[in-house]
Write a protein that holds these residues in place. Sequence first.
Motif, PDB file in Angstrom:
ATOM      1  N   MET A   1       5.409 -18.241 -22.396  1.00 52.97           N
ATOM      2  CA  MET A   1       4.208 -18.070 -23.166  1.00 52.97           C
ATOM      3  C   MET A   1       3.236 -17.285 -22.301  1.00 52.97           C
ATOM      4  N   GLU A   2       2.553 -16.363 -22.943  1.00 52.83           N
ATOM      5  CA  GLU A   2       1.594 -15.544 -22.222  1.00 52.83           C
ATOM      6  C   GLU A   2       0.320 -15.447 -23.046  1.00 52.83           C
ATOM      7  N   LEU A   3      -0.792 -15.610 -22.363  1.00 49.71           N
ATOM      8  CA  LEU A   3      -2.093 -15.395 -22.982  1.00 49.71           C
ATOM      9  C   LEU A   3      -2.578 -14.028 -22.551  1.00 49.71           C
ATOM     10  N   ASP A   4      -2.856 -13.187 -23.533  1.00 49.91           N
ATOM     11  CA  ASP A   4      -3.217 -11.805 -23.248  1.00 49.91           C
ATOM     12  C   ASP A   4      -4.700 -11.553 -23.433  1.00 49.91           C
ATOM     13  N   GLY A   5      -5.261 -10.830 -22.471  1.00 49.48           N
ATOM     14  CA  GLY A   5      -6.639 -10.385 -22.566  1.00 49.48           C
ATOM     15  C   GLY A   5      -6.687  -8.911 -22.909  1.00 49.48           C
ATOM     16  N   ALA A   6      -7.839  -8.322 -22.764  1.00 53.00           N
ATOM     17  CA  ALA A   6      -8.078  -6.937 -23.168  1.00 53.00           C
ATOM     18  C   ALA A   6      -7.130  -5.940 -22.507  1.00 53.00           C
ATOM     19  N   GLY A   7      -6.692  -6.197 -21.294  1.00 51.43           N
ATOM     20  CA  GLY A   7      -5.820  -5.274 -20.582  1.00 51.43           C
ATOM     21  C   GLY A   7      -4.457  -5.074 -21.221  1.00 51.43           C
ATOM     22  N   HIS A   8      -4.113  -5.923 -22.167  1.00 50.90           N
ATOM     23  CA  HIS A   8      -2.810  -5.837 -22.825  1.00 50.90           C
ATOM     24  C   HIS A   8      -2.867  -5.048 -24.127  1.00 50.90           C
TER      25      HIS A   8
END
Length: 57
Positions: free
Chosen positions: A1-8
């Motif tokens: 599981m990955e939580l993505d911020g703006a950089g993604h």
Amino acid sequence: MELDGAGHFDVSGNLHDDARTSYLAQFGIVVLRFENKMVWSALDGILLEISRHFKVR
């Protein structure tokens, strides 16, 4: 599981994520991605989606 911020959410971030996902898939690993802010606004939905990927044995 990955939580993505703006950089993604740009071309470079998407390419990096796609490459990593393809690499992990070779080992049978499924990557689930959720936007960071979804943890605060839709946690129940995130938990439901995660639970769908587990098999009861």
